[in-house]
Design an enzyme around this catalytic site. Structure first.
Site, PDB file in Angstrom:
ATOM      1  N   GLU A  77       0.834  -1.215   0.000  1.00 28.59           N
ATOM      2  CA  GLU A  77       0.000   0.000   0.000  1.00 28.59           C
ATOM      3  C   GLU A  77       0.868   1.264   0.000  1.00 28.59           C
ATOM      4  O   GLU A  77       1.195   1.802   1.051  1.00 28.59           O
ATOM      5  CB  GLU A  77      -0.930   0.024   1.221  1.00 28.59           C
ATOM      6  CG  GLU A  77      -1.844   1.248   1.227  1.00 28.59           C
ATOM      7  CD  GLU A  77      -2.740   1.334   2.456  1.00 28.59           C
ATOM      8  OE1 GLU A  77      -3.629   2.204   2.452  1.00 28.59           O
ATOM      9  OE2 GLU A  77      -2.552   0.557   3.410  1.00 28.59           O
ATOM     10  N   LYS A 121      -2.774  -1.985  -2.854  1.00 27.37           N
ATOM     11  CA  LYS A 121      -3.820  -1.097  -2.340  1.00 27.37           C
ATOM     12  C   LYS A 121      -3.401   0.324  -2.680  1.00 27.37           C
ATOM     13  O   LYS A 121      -2.370   0.821  -2.195  1.00 27.37           O
ATOM     14  CB  LYS A 121      -4.013  -1.270  -0.834  1.00 27.37           C
ATOM     15  CG  LYS A 121      -5.133  -0.403  -0.267  1.00 27.37           C
ATOM     16  CD  LYS A 121      -5.520  -0.800   1.150  1.00 27.37           C
ATOM     17  CE  LYS A 121      -6.617   0.106   1.686  1.00 27.37           C
ATOM     18  NZ  LYS A 121      -7.109  -0.321   3.015  1.00 27.37           N
TER      19      LYS A 121
END
Length: 297
Positions: free
Chosen positions: A177, A214
């Site tokens: 992420e 993400k």
């Protein structure tokens, strides 16, 4: 529980991943949004009891099941606790059909070169061993990009993949992420640099390995299609990043193959003061909205 069936569920993309992983720093804000002020608890232990009660209420709500919620990201303390008398990860998968993930990062280092890297994680191997034993499927770790800095963004991605390989070594699926801050003026340029770096590191992975990504929803619809379609990527999920649920859902619906992994946008409108009927109805409406946006691309 089989890893294969969980992998298939995530790969199907017919739903979204709930982020229930607020940690010590973000918990007071999450509780305040839920209608519990800091004056209502007097210790960190009480605070974590209250946030676990909130997460347990969400996890046990009728609409929170594998039909529309593919997975849930947990805070370490949530993994170590029970829901309805069962360890949280087992409850989610066995009772709700929801794949459990664990937030493993220890927060962000000081800003440098336009980014915030992750703080060191000296105890990561021990945590990953515990996570595997607790029937966790995968992990999540967050860095932040605040500027279109080529060297800063490369440092973020290199650190993410280095730790991602450590996670893969424990048989867990890493969610990488690198969050691009939604308010920066050079967001589109940062996204172009980020994609270039991600593709380079993905191409270098062995054929037998996959990761999840993400990402902040991009300025250009379907900009991340090369990542969505990359053979080393199991799934690309989107963070809400401070967008309201309506804005996040509208952006998400424009991006084919990307599903939601929302935290604040999921719990928007939920309150400790609501009756169970009111709470369950509000959560069901949020789940329906986010699910619709996740599968509409």
């Amino acid at each position: 529980m089989t890893k294969t069936s969980q992998t298939d569920k995530i790969r199907s993309g017919q739903g979204f991943i709930a982020a229930l992983d607020q940690s010590g720093g973000s918990t007071p804000k999450a509780l305040a949004l839920y209608g519990i002020e800091e004056s209502e608890y007097s210790s960190e232990a009480e605070m974590f009891d209250l946030v676990h009660a909130m997460r347990s209420r969400i996890a046990q709500a009728p609409a929170f099941n594998g039909d529309k919620v593919l997975g849930a990201i947990l805070f370490e303390m949530t993994m170590d606790r029970d829901i309805a008398g069962m360890p949280t990860a087992q409850y989610l998968w066995q009772e709700r059909g929801v794949v459990p993930f664990l937030k493993v990062d220890k927060g962000l280092a000081e800003a440098a070169d336009g980014v915030k890297l992750m703080k060191p994680m000296p105890d990561l191997d021990a945590l990953l061993t515990r996570a595997a034993a607790a029937d966790i499927f995968g992990t999540k770790m967050r860095s932040v990009i605040d500027a279109a800095s080529p060297s800063g963004i490369e440092a973020v991605v290199a650190q993410q993949f280095e730790i991602g390989k450590q996670i893969l070594g424990h048989g867990l699926m890493p969610i990488i992420e690198p969050e691009v801050t939604i308010s920066i003026a050079d967001k589109a340029e940062a996204e172009a640099l980020l994609m270039r770096s991600l593709l380079t590191h993905l191409d270098a992975l062995p054929e037998s390995q996959q990761v999840m990504l993400k990402l902040t929803l991009p300025e250009i619809a379907n900009f991340y299609a090369p990542l969505v379609n990359h053979p080393r990527v199991l799934s690309v999920v989107a963070l809400s990043g401070g967008y309201s649920r309506d804005v996040a859902n509208a952006r998400l619906a424009q991006n084919t193959g990307i599903i939601a992994s929302f935290s604040r946008a999921l719990t928007e409108g939920l309150s400790a003061k609501q009756s169970d009927a009111e709470f369950n109805a509000a959560l069901a409406a949020a789940i329906d909205d986010i699910h619709k946006a996740s599968i509409s691309g």
